[in-house]
Design a protein around this motif. Structure first.
Motif, PDB file in Angstrom:
ATOM      1  N   VAL A  23       0.800  -1.050   0.148  1.00  0.00           N
ATOM      2  CA  VAL A  23      -0.078  -0.002  -0.029  1.00  0.00           C
ATOM      3  C   VAL A  23       1.051   1.150  -0.025  1.00  0.00           C
ATOM      4  O   VAL A  23       1.170   1.994   1.012  1.00  0.00           O
ATOM      5  N   THR A  24       1.554   1.566  -1.079  1.00  0.00           N
ATOM      6  CA  THR A  24       2.197   2.892  -1.379  1.00  0.00           C
ATOM      7  C   THR A  24       1.890   3.424  -2.639  1.00  0.00           C
ATOM      8  O   THR A  24       0.950   2.828  -3.570  1.00  0.00           O
ATOM      9  N   SER A  25       2.246   4.808  -2.721  1.00  0.00           N
ATOM     10  CA  SER A  25       1.738   5.276  -3.916  1.00  0.00           C
ATOM     11  C   SER A  25       2.529   4.905  -5.273  1.00  0.00           C
ATOM     12  O   SER A  25       2.171   5.347  -6.368  1.00  0.00           O
ATOM     13  N   HIS A  26       3.493   3.786  -5.141  1.00  0.00           N
ATOM     14  CA  HIS A  26       4.215   3.483  -6.172  1.00  0.00           C
ATOM     15  C   HIS A  26       3.656   2.382  -6.566  1.00  0.00           C
ATOM     16  O   HIS A  26       3.883   1.739  -7.816  1.00  0.00           O
ATOM     17  N   ALA A  27       2.636   1.678  -6.128  1.00  0.00           N
ATOM     18  CA  ALA A  27       1.942   0.458  -6.535  1.00  0.00           C
ATOM     19  C   ALA A  27       0.764   0.936  -7.827  1.00  0.00           C
ATOM     20  O   ALA A  27       0.271   2.001  -7.639  1.00  0.00           O
ATOM     21  N   TRP A  28       0.788   0.129  -8.732  1.00  0.00           N
ATOM     22  CA  TRP A  28       0.056   0.794  -9.947  1.00  0.00           C
ATOM     23  C   TRP A  28      -1.503   0.783  -9.916  1.00  0.00           C
ATOM     24  O   TRP A  28      -1.999   1.467 -10.070  1.00  0.00           O
ATOM     25  N   TRP A  29      -2.033  -0.070  -8.600  1.00  0.00           N
ATOM     26  CA  TRP A  29      -3.410  -0.086  -8.364  1.00  0.00           C
ATOM     27  C   TRP A  29      -3.819   0.867  -7.340  1.00  0.00           C
ATOM     28  O   TRP A  29      -5.007   1.068  -7.026  1.00  0.00           O
ATOM     29  N   ILE A  30      -2.734   1.665  -7.035  1.00  0.00           N
ATOM     30  CA  ILE A  30      -3.058   2.866  -5.893  1.00  0.00           C
ATOM     31  C   ILE A  30      -3.405   4.030  -7.030  1.00  0.00           C
ATOM     32  O   ILE A  30      -2.731   4.282  -7.765  1.00  0.00           O
ATOM     33  N   GLY A  31      -4.529   4.748  -6.452  1.00  0.00           N
ATOM     34  CA  GLY A  31      -4.826   5.761  -7.172  1.00  0.00           C
ATOM     35  C   GLY A  31      -4.569   7.045  -6.303  1.00  0.00           C
ATOM     36  O   GLY A  31      -3.532   7.061  -5.963  1.00  0.00           O
ATOM     37  N   ASP A  32      -5.709   7.925  -6.136  1.00  0.00           N
ATOM     38  CA  ASP A  32      -5.328   8.931  -5.124  1.00  0.00           C
ATOM     39  C   ASP A  32      -5.281   8.617  -3.700  1.00  0.00           C
ATOM     40  O   ASP A  32      -6.019   7.567  -3.267  1.00  0.00           O
ATOM     41  N   GLN A  33      -4.488   9.393  -2.828  1.00  0.00           N
ATOM     42  CA  GLN A  33      -4.326   9.218  -1.378  1.00  0.00           C
ATOM     43  C   GLN A  33      -4.652  10.147  -0.689  1.00  0.00           C
ATOM     44  O   GLN A  33      -3.999  11.318  -1.106  1.00  0.00           O
ATOM     45  N   THR A  34      -5.592  10.723  -0.225  1.00  0.00           N
ATOM     46  CA  THR A  34      -6.338  11.766   0.126  1.00  0.00           C
ATOM     47  C   THR A  34      -6.437  11.656   1.770  1.00  0.00           C
ATOM     48  O   THR A  34      -6.249  10.554   2.317  1.00  0.00           O
ATOM     49  N   PRO A  35      -6.966  12.795   2.479  1.00  0.00           N
ATOM     50  CA  PRO A  35      -7.225  12.544   3.913  1.00  0.00           C
ATOM     51  C   PRO A  35      -8.090  11.695   4.203  1.00  0.00           C
ATOM     52  O   PRO A  35      -8.404  11.172   5.280  1.00  0.00           O
ATOM     53  N   GLU A  36      -9.049  11.455   3.420  1.00  0.00           N
ATOM     54  CA  GLU A  36     -10.113  10.654   3.654  1.00  0.00           C
ATOM     55  C   GLU A  36      -9.633   9.124   3.418  1.00  0.00           C
ATOM     56  O   GLU A  36     -10.418   8.171   3.994  1.00  0.00           O
ATOM     57  N   GLY A  37      -8.581   9.010   2.611  1.00  0.00           N
ATOM     58  CA  GLY A  37      -8.095   7.447   2.335  1.00  0.00           C
ATOM     59  C   GLY A  37      -7.475   7.300   1.080  1.00  0.00           C
ATOM     60  O   GLY A  37      -7.322   8.134   0.326  1.00  0.00           O
ATOM     61  N   ILE A  38      -7.658   5.987   0.753  1.00  0.00           N
ATOM     62  CA  ILE A  38      -6.775   5.687  -0.417  1.00  0.00           C
ATOM     63  C   ILE A  38      -7.916   5.179  -1.341  1.00  0.00           C
ATOM     64  O   ILE A  38      -8.778   4.400  -1.044  1.00  0.00           O
ATOM     65  N   TYR A  39      -7.780   5.566  -2.726  1.00  0.00           N
ATOM     66  CA  TYR A  39      -8.346   5.198  -3.678  1.00  0.00           C
ATOM     67  C   TYR A  39      -7.820   4.261  -4.743  1.00  0.00           C
ATOM     68  O   TYR A  39      -6.384   4.495  -4.904  1.00  0.00           O
ATOM     69  N   LEU A  40      -8.495   3.187  -5.332  1.00  0.00           N
ATOM     70  CA  LEU A  40      -7.959   2.527  -6.487  1.00  0.00           C
ATOM     71  C   LEU A  40      -7.709   3.340  -7.503  1.00  0.00           C
ATOM     72  O   LEU A  40      -8.265   4.273  -7.813  1.00  0.00           O
ATOM     73  N   SER A  41      -6.596   2.991  -8.532  1.00  0.00           N
ATOM     74  CA  SER A  41      -6.362   3.631  -9.713  1.00  0.00           C
ATOM     75  C   SER A  41      -7.525   3.231 -10.721  1.00  0.00           C
ATOM     76  O   SER A  41      -8.104   2.246 -10.546  1.00  0.00           O
ATOM     77  N   ASP A  42      -7.935   4.137 -11.714  1.00  0.00           N
ATOM     78  CA  ASP A  42      -8.657   3.750 -12.794  1.00  0.00           C
ATOM     79  C   ASP A  42      -8.535   2.633 -13.291  1.00  0.00           C
ATOM     80  O   ASP A  42      -9.616   1.833 -13.563  1.00  0.00           O
ATOM     81  N   GLU A  43      -7.307   2.092 -13.447  1.00  0.00           N
ATOM     82  CA  GLU A  43      -7.180   0.830 -14.170  1.00  0.00           C
ATOM     83  C   GLU A  43      -7.419  -0.353 -13.023  1.00  0.00           C
ATOM     84  O   GLU A  43      -8.070  -1.153 -13.729  1.00  0.00           O
ATOM     85  N   ALA A  44      -7.261  -0.231 -11.903  1.00  0.00           N
ATOM     86  CA  ALA A  44      -7.563  -1.203 -11.033  1.00  0.00           C
ATOM     87  C   ALA A  44      -9.193  -1.324 -10.747  1.00  0.00           C
ATOM     88  O   ALA A  44      -9.714  -2.330 -10.726  1.00  0.00           O
ATOM     89  N   VAL A  45     -10.048  -0.058 -11.007  1.00  0.00           N
ATOM     90  CA  VAL A  45     -11.235  -0.070 -10.856  1.00  0.00           C
ATOM     91  C   VAL A  45     -11.935  -0.797 -11.957  1.00  0.00           C
ATOM     92  O   VAL A  45     -12.780  -1.745 -12.036  1.00  0.00           O
ATOM     93  N   ASP A  46     -11.146  -0.562 -13.173  1.00  0.00           N
ATOM     94  CA  ASP A  46     -11.694  -1.514 -14.514  1.00  0.00           C
ATOM     95  C   ASP A  46     -11.348  -2.798 -14.351  1.00  0.00           C
ATOM     96  O   ASP A  46     -12.299  -3.653 -14.729  1.00  0.00           O
ATOM     97  N   TRP A  47     -10.138  -3.168 -13.760  1.00  0.00           N
ATOM     98  CA  TRP A  47      -9.932  -4.666 -13.775  1.00  0.00           C
ATOM     99  C   TRP A  47     -10.811  -5.213 -12.550  1.00  0.00           C
ATOM    100  O   TRP A  47     -11.358  -6.216 -13.023  1.00  0.00           O
TER     101      TRP A  47
END
Length: 73
Positions: A41-65
């Motif tokens: 769970v790092t910003s370098h993982a391809w499946w990580i999207g935005d990391q905000t104060p609310e939490g972590i989001y998946l990347s668009d590619e991971a959402v599609d997957w």
């Protein structure tokens, strides 16, 4: 498209949550399960999207997957 390597190691509850809430901030308990399943769970993982104060989001590619996986594609 990349494969989410930790997906098969998640319990069915966490997988169901990610399918149902795909695109939303990932619940903290699900983030913990992803990490326990080997997801780095790092910003370098391809499946990580935005990391905000609310939490972590998946990347668009991971959402599609996840959507494709849920639909059996």
């Amino acid at each position: 498209m990349n494969t989410i390597e930790w997906w098969p190691k998640l319990d069915s509850e966490a997988q169901a949550w990610l399918i149902e809430h795909n695109g939303e901030v990932i619940a903290e308990d699900v983030v913990n399960k992803i990490a326990a399943a080997g997801g780095v769970v790092t910003s370098h993982a391809w499946w990580i999207g935005d990391q905000t104060p609310e939490g972590i989001y998946l990347s668009d590619e991971a959402v599609d997957w996840i959507e494709e996986t849920a639909n059996g594609e």
